[in-house]
Scaffold this motif. Sequence first.
Motif, PDB file in Angstrom:
ATOM      1  N   VAL A 172       0.860  -1.182   0.000  1.00  0.00           N
ATOM      2  CA  VAL A 172       0.000   0.000   0.000  1.00  0.00           C
ATOM      3  C   VAL A 172       0.898   1.235   0.000  1.00  0.00           C
ATOM      4  O   VAL A 172       1.910   1.287   0.700  1.00  0.00           O
ATOM      5  N   GLU A 173       0.543   2.241  -0.776  1.00  0.00           N
ATOM      6  CA  GLU A 173       1.402   3.421  -0.876  1.00  0.00           C
ATOM      7  C   GLU A 173       0.567   4.661  -1.160  1.00  0.00           C
ATOM      8  O   GLU A 173      -0.657   4.609  -1.246  1.00  0.00           O
ATOM      9  N   GLY A 174       1.243   5.783  -1.284  1.00  0.00           N
ATOM     10  CA  GLY A 174       0.606   7.030  -1.655  1.00  0.00           C
ATOM     11  C   GLY A 174      -0.312   7.599  -0.583  1.00  0.00           C
ATOM     12  O   GLY A 174      -0.102   7.419   0.617  1.00  0.00           O
ATOM     13  N   ALA A 178      -0.662   7.125   3.564  1.00  0.00           N
ATOM     14  CA  ALA A 178      -0.503   8.290   4.439  1.00  0.00           C
ATOM     15  C   ALA A 178      -1.685   8.417   5.391  1.00  0.00           C
ATOM     16  O   ALA A 178      -1.509   8.719   6.586  1.00  0.00           O
ATOM     17  N   LEU A 179      -2.903   8.188   4.874  1.00  0.00           N
ATOM     18  CA  LEU A 179      -4.081   8.274   5.731  1.00  0.00           C
ATOM     19  C   LEU A 179      -4.069   7.185   6.795  1.00  0.00           C
ATOM     20  O   LEU A 179      -4.321   7.450   7.977  1.00  0.00           O
ATOM     21  N   LEU A 180      -3.747   5.953   6.395  1.00  0.00           N
ATOM     22  CA  LEU A 180      -3.708   4.852   7.361  1.00  0.00           C
ATOM     23  C   LEU A 180      -2.612   5.059   8.391  1.00  0.00           C
ATOM     24  O   LEU A 180      -2.786   4.727   9.570  1.00  0.00           O
ATOM     25  N   ASP A 181      -1.474   5.609   7.972  1.00  0.00           N
ATOM     26  CA  ASP A 181      -0.393   5.925   8.916  1.00  0.00           C
ATOM     27  C   ASP A 181      -0.842   6.989   9.922  1.00  0.00           C
ATOM     28  O   ASP A 181      -0.558   6.899  11.117  1.00  0.00           O
ATOM     29  N   GLU A 182      -1.534   7.990   9.429  1.00  0.00           N
ATOM     30  CA  GLU A 182      -2.007   9.081  10.300  1.00  0.00           C
ATOM     31  C   GLU A 182      -2.974   8.552  11.350  1.00  0.00           C
ATOM     32  O   GLU A 182      -2.886   8.902  12.544  1.00  0.00           O
ATOM     33  N   ILE A 183      -3.904   7.697  10.925  1.00  0.00           N
ATOM     34  CA  ILE A 183      -4.879   7.137  11.866  1.00  0.00           C
ATOM     35  C   ILE A 183      -4.179   6.218  12.860  1.00  0.00           C
ATOM     36  O   ILE A 183      -4.485   6.230  14.056  1.00  0.00           O
ATOM     37  N   HIS A 184      -3.231   5.427  12.368  1.00  0.00           N
ATOM     38  CA  HIS A 184      -2.486   4.542  13.266  1.00  0.00           C
ATOM     39  C   HIS A 184      -1.785   5.329  14.360  1.00  0.00           C
ATOM     40  O   HIS A 184      -1.813   4.947  15.540  1.00  0.00           O
ATOM     41  N   ALA A 185      -1.138   6.431  13.987  1.00  0.00           N
ATOM     42  CA  ALA A 185      -0.425   7.242  14.980  1.00  0.00           C
ATOM     43  C   ALA A 185      -1.380   7.772  16.047  1.00  0.00           C
ATOM     44  O   ALA A 185      -1.062   7.762  17.251  1.00  0.00           O
ATOM     45  N   ALA A 186      -2.566   8.225  15.611  1.00  0.00           N
ATOM     46  CA  ALA A 186      -3.543   8.739  16.579  1.00  0.00           C
ATOM     47  C   ALA A 186      -4.077   7.629  17.474  1.00  0.00           C
ATOM     48  O   ALA A 186      -4.221   7.814  18.689  1.00  0.00           O
ATOM     49  N   LEU A 187      -4.362   6.469  16.904  1.00  0.00           N
ATOM     50  CA  LEU A 187      -4.855   5.343  17.704  1.00  0.00           C
ATOM     51  C   LEU A 187      -3.794   4.886  18.710  1.00  0.00           C
ATOM     52  O   LEU A 187      -4.096   4.609  19.870  1.00  0.00           O
ATOM     53  N   ALA A 188      -2.543   4.804  18.260  1.00  0.00           N
ATOM     54  CA  ALA A 188      -1.467   4.358  19.143  1.00  0.00           C
ATOM     55  C   ALA A 188      -1.215   5.341  20.278  1.00  0.00           C
ATOM     56  O   ALA A 188      -0.821   4.937  21.374  1.00  0.00           O
TER      57      ALA A 188
END
Length: 343
Positions: A172-174, A178-188
């Motif tokens: 997964v890219e682009g 970026a959206l999934l990374d952003e949500i992961h950071a907030a959830l973590a």
Amino acid sequence: MAGLDAAAVEAWLAGQVDGFAGPARFTLVAGGRSNLTYRIDDAAGHAYALRRPPLGGVLSTAHDMSREWRFISAMAPTAVPVAPPRAYCADPAVTGAEFYVMDFVEGTVLADPAAAESLAPAARARAGEHVVEVLAALHALDPDAVGLEGSRKGFAERQLARWHQQIRNSGVEGAELALLDEIHAALAAHVPPQTRGIVHGDFRPGNMTFGPDGTVRAVFDWELSTLGDPMADLGYLVSLWQEPGDELPEGADPGPTTVPGFPTRDELVDRYARTTGRDVSDLPYWIAFNRWRSACILAGVQARYLAGVMADDGYADQVRARVATGRLLGESAKEALVAAGLG
């Protein structure tokens, strides 16, 4: 029959299942990317279900037959309805993989609106109520008392790490990554205090069979079950529970609960809170978590197909049609975090 050596399985059943009488008739009930399920009708009129892993594309931590067997065996003497377990085979020489056999439970599986329409409106209302009651019964169990020992601390942290790694390994890219990374950071960064209980992992009407009155006769598909925070199950159920009039992404199919007569999401949560006495104030976190997890799964499947690493089995067109669903899940996960003041 693909995935099943009928003669070898029949001989094995004769030695392992009390009351089994050959010859037997085998019918594939469900196949594809999940575990394969076969119906077995024997000469004495008994019906059984056999579960084994899919024929290919098995992840190292997925499709664990021993896990399913262990959990349904633990549930069998409790108030949680499951198909009575009969026998487990750890020898892949019998039919190419480990498998287990349980009784076949007749009923209606709420997989789509057509199945839901087969129930009367009063039965639909009861189905929604009983789904919550069964979930409450599951979460009332002490894992140690039913033989599911283990501390299993840090459930949310483990799940976040697992699925975050999955999307990175799947290509997964682009903007989607970026959206999934952003949500992961907030959830973590905002993991709430967690309790310990039994988590089904895929608790939804499509994994249950219902009687004509709407009562749950059996809960299936325990392959993702673990010990963790029970709120994860409630968050998953609510995140997938559709209501009439809900906006659906282009290409997405409506779920069974879009048929009038089922309780609303708010009614599900209220009934769960009243039945269990649990604090559900952290539910927005678990709804966002489950939407993110589902978005990760869809994004990963899409990336593997578009990269050409999956066989051409006619599923690729469906994957492309579900791209919008994955993006909507990611966006709705972010919206849920913002609404909860976590993003």
